[in-house]
Design an enzyme around this catalytic site. Structure first.
Site, PDB file in Angstrom:
ATOM      1  N   SER A 137      -4.272 -26.527 -40.384  1.00  0.00           N
ATOM      2  CA  SER A 137      -5.531 -27.135 -39.955  1.00  0.00           C
ATOM      3  C   SER A 137      -5.406 -28.663 -40.049  1.00  0.00           C
ATOM      4  CB  SER A 137      -6.700 -26.591 -40.773  1.00  0.00           C
ATOM      5  OG  SER A 137      -7.927 -26.886 -40.154  1.00  0.00           O
TER       6      SER A 137
ATOM      7  N   HIS B 138      -7.960 -18.308 -38.153  1.00  0.00           N
ATOM      8  CA  HIS B 138      -7.733 -19.578 -38.833  1.00  0.00           C
ATOM      9  C   HIS B 138      -7.492 -19.327 -40.318  1.00  0.00           C
ATOM     10  CE1 HIS B 138      -7.955 -23.977 -38.720  1.00  0.00           C
ATOM     11  NE2 HIS B 138      -8.485 -23.894 -39.932  1.00  0.00           N
TER      12      HIS B 138
ATOM     13  N   ASP C 206      -7.781 -17.873 -33.341  1.00  0.00           N
ATOM     14  CA  ASP C 206      -8.315 -18.933 -34.195  1.00  0.00           C
ATOM     15  C   ASP C 206      -9.697 -19.356 -33.718  1.00  0.00           C
ATOM     16  OD1 ASP C 206      -8.784 -21.525 -35.482  1.00  0.00           O
ATOM     17  OD2 ASP C 206      -6.670 -21.472 -36.012  1.00  0.00           O
TER      18      ASP C 206
END
Length: 542
Positions: free
Chosen positions: A204, A474, A436
């Site tokens: 991220s 994610h 994601d």
């Protein structure tokens, strides 16, 4: 690289990874923990401007890491800013007994503001393999140059953005190099040796940081693991701001029940496009789902079994590119949208839509991205903590356009010329989950294509591999369709140390005991025959 490095560069420069084979005299694998107490780190040990640093704590620790008892020296340090009003960069190191002569830096997440756990595994790391510290890596990480408020939602405190140096430390990545240089300085003091190799791993924001270090300091890290990277941070923020506007419209927000309806409908339509119905969409580009098939009669919201016209417009906006009708200095022109119509798991709403619509003040029950936008407007853009984020329209920013353009030069880390990194022997593993909800895999695919186009496909294969992981979301948040686990660190070590690039890697679903091949993008795993839970039943195809 299998030998120790025994050279420190001269005054005014920090030690990048050298290629000499000289051994350091009296080197050891046992850290001199007490000797580090109070150590001052000169500003000359870091290549970027600071006022030096100081060790503020040392302690011998024993922790259970990956099921193994590990003894290590934990070191806390502070790196002091040039601007006295800026915060320190707070950093920690874990220096293991029985050091393997390597080091690994962890990246952060969101707006950072805390020091990552040095005992953790790399992003998408497998649960059945030891974490870096258990492998006796010296691990280290920093808070990126600010400390979040205890009252803030974790990783969602952007208040540091009012200070230029703190902003550059976080958004441009300056804190990464300062932390790396100071940490290597202390590793050398502790073991009387430089590490033979230094790696970086992050997801991220940490994935963006991984790309930043490869872009800006090509000799500082031998290998990099970048997972679901928010590399074009400003561009994504504009996309999130647009979605905040769309979702805040009257009757436009699809609540959790509608999100589940959408998810189930997408899966029903597209689950078998890869040849097997298994709850995983391996080829999202082939999923052509029309949300209008869920349209309520006459377009009004008549209950949980359909979507109203405003809700369909919101869902469509989520999964479509947002293009802004003006130029920004980074050169970016769009954010490609999220794969909500490509099988993303609606059962993790915090990362996607949230459970309530965006509003002012921004609810903590709205999506993570909506809250990220709110903090950005208040502290990065307007620097007014009372500003209503929904008053800023990314399509028509008005007087804020110049500021947006300036921020793009700091936040969009879009240099795709990684040839200096490759020439220094660096290797990059790039990973992204196809489902994601927070950082679009389409954006990572775009970055990879740019790198490959500039370097050339053959040259790119010598230093980068990009894998789109089917069904993964994610950071394996919540209950993903596919909880990805791959021993990327061992693969990176073999590539760096022995020149052996990853060959036919396999990723494990750690929740369902099934495997899939990791296919080099743009290939994807197609089911052929046999056990659908076995990677051997799939073939990478294009």
């Amino acid at each position: 690289m299998s030998v120790l490095v025994g050279v420190l560069h001269g005054p005014g420069t920090a030690p990048d990874i050298a290629t000499t084979t000289a051994e350091v005299t009296h080197s050891t694998t046992v850290p001199r923990c007490a000797a580090l107490e109070g150590t001052k780190i000169p500003a000359s040990a870091m290549t970027l401007p600071t006022n030096g640093g100081r060790v503020v704590s040392t302690a011998v620790m024993t922790s259970l890491v990956s099921g193994e008892t590990v003894k290590y020296c934990q070191v806390g340090l502070a790196i002091h800013p040039v601007d006295a009003s800026a915060p320190d960069i707070k950093t920690k190191l874990a220096l293991p007994y029985g050091w393997n002569r390597k080091a690994l830096m962890f990246g952060g997440g969101g707006y950072n503001g805390t020091i990552p756990d040095l005992r953790q595994n790399v992003p998408f790391g497998p649960t059945d393999k030891p974490a870096p510290l258990a492998r006796r890596y010296a691990t280290f990480a920093g808070d990126s140059g600010h400390q979040e408020s205890p009252e803030a939602v974790p990783s969602l405190d952007g208040s540091f953005g009012v200070n230029d140096e703190a902003l550059a430390n976080f958004a441009a990545g300056d804190a990464l190099k300062k932390t790396r240089d100071a940490s290597v300085f202390l590793i050398r003091r502790a073991y009387r040796a430089n590490p033979a190799a230094v790696y970086f791993a992050g997801g991220s924001t940490g994935g963006r940081e991984a790309l930043v270090v490869a872009q800006r300091w090509p000799k500082a890290f031998n290998g990099v693991i970048s997972a679901y990277p928010a590399w074009n941070n400003l561009s994504e923020v504009l996309g999130l701001g647009y979605l905040a506007h769309v979702l805040s419209r009257p009757n436009a927000f699809p609540g959790p029940v509608k999100q589940t309806l959408l998810y189930d409908s997408v899966m029903h339509t597209c689950d078998d496009v890869d040849g097997v119905k298994d709850g995983v969409i391996s080829h999202p580009a082939a999923c052509h789902f029309d949300p209008h098939t869920l349209r309520c009669p006459r377009g009004a919201d008549t209950g949980p079994s359909c979507l109203s016209v405003p809700q369909i417009e919101s869902v469509t906006a989520m999964s479509s590119p947002f293009r802004w009708p003006y130029r920004i200095a980074s050169g970016e022109t769009q954010y490609p949208g999220f794969p909500f119509l490509s099988g993303a798991d609606m059962r993790t709403p915090f990362l996607g839509f949230g459970v309530t619509a965006p509003a002012d003040p921004m609810p903590v029950t709205s999506g993570y991205g909506m809250q990220y936008w709110d903090q950005w407007v208040k502290y990065f853009l307007t620097r007014d903590p009372h500003h209503n984020a929904l008053d800023i329209d990314p399509r028509r920013p008005g007087k804020w356009l110049d500021r947006i353009s300036h921020l793009s030069t700091i936040q969009d880390r879009n240099n795709v010329d990684l040839r200096p990194f490759a020439q220094a022997g660096g290797k990059l593993l790039l990973l992204h989950g196809a489902a994601d909800e927070l950082v679009s895999h389409r954006s990572t695919s775009d970055y990879y294509r740019r790198v490959r186009d500039l370097s050339g496909p053959d040259a790119a294969r010598t230093f980068i591999r990009y894998y789109l992981v089917p069904g993964a979301n994610h950071a394996n948040f919540g209950t993903p369709a596919f909880a990805a686990g791959w021993d990327s660190l061992s693969a990176l070590e073999r590539w760096v140390d022995k020149g052996q690039a990853p060959a036919h890697p396999v990723v494990t679903d750690q929740n369902h005991h099934r495997t899939r091949p990791l296919c080099v993008y743009p290939d994807w795993p197609m089911y052929r025959t046999g056990d659908p839970d076995s990677a051997s039943s799939f073939v990478c195809t294009r």
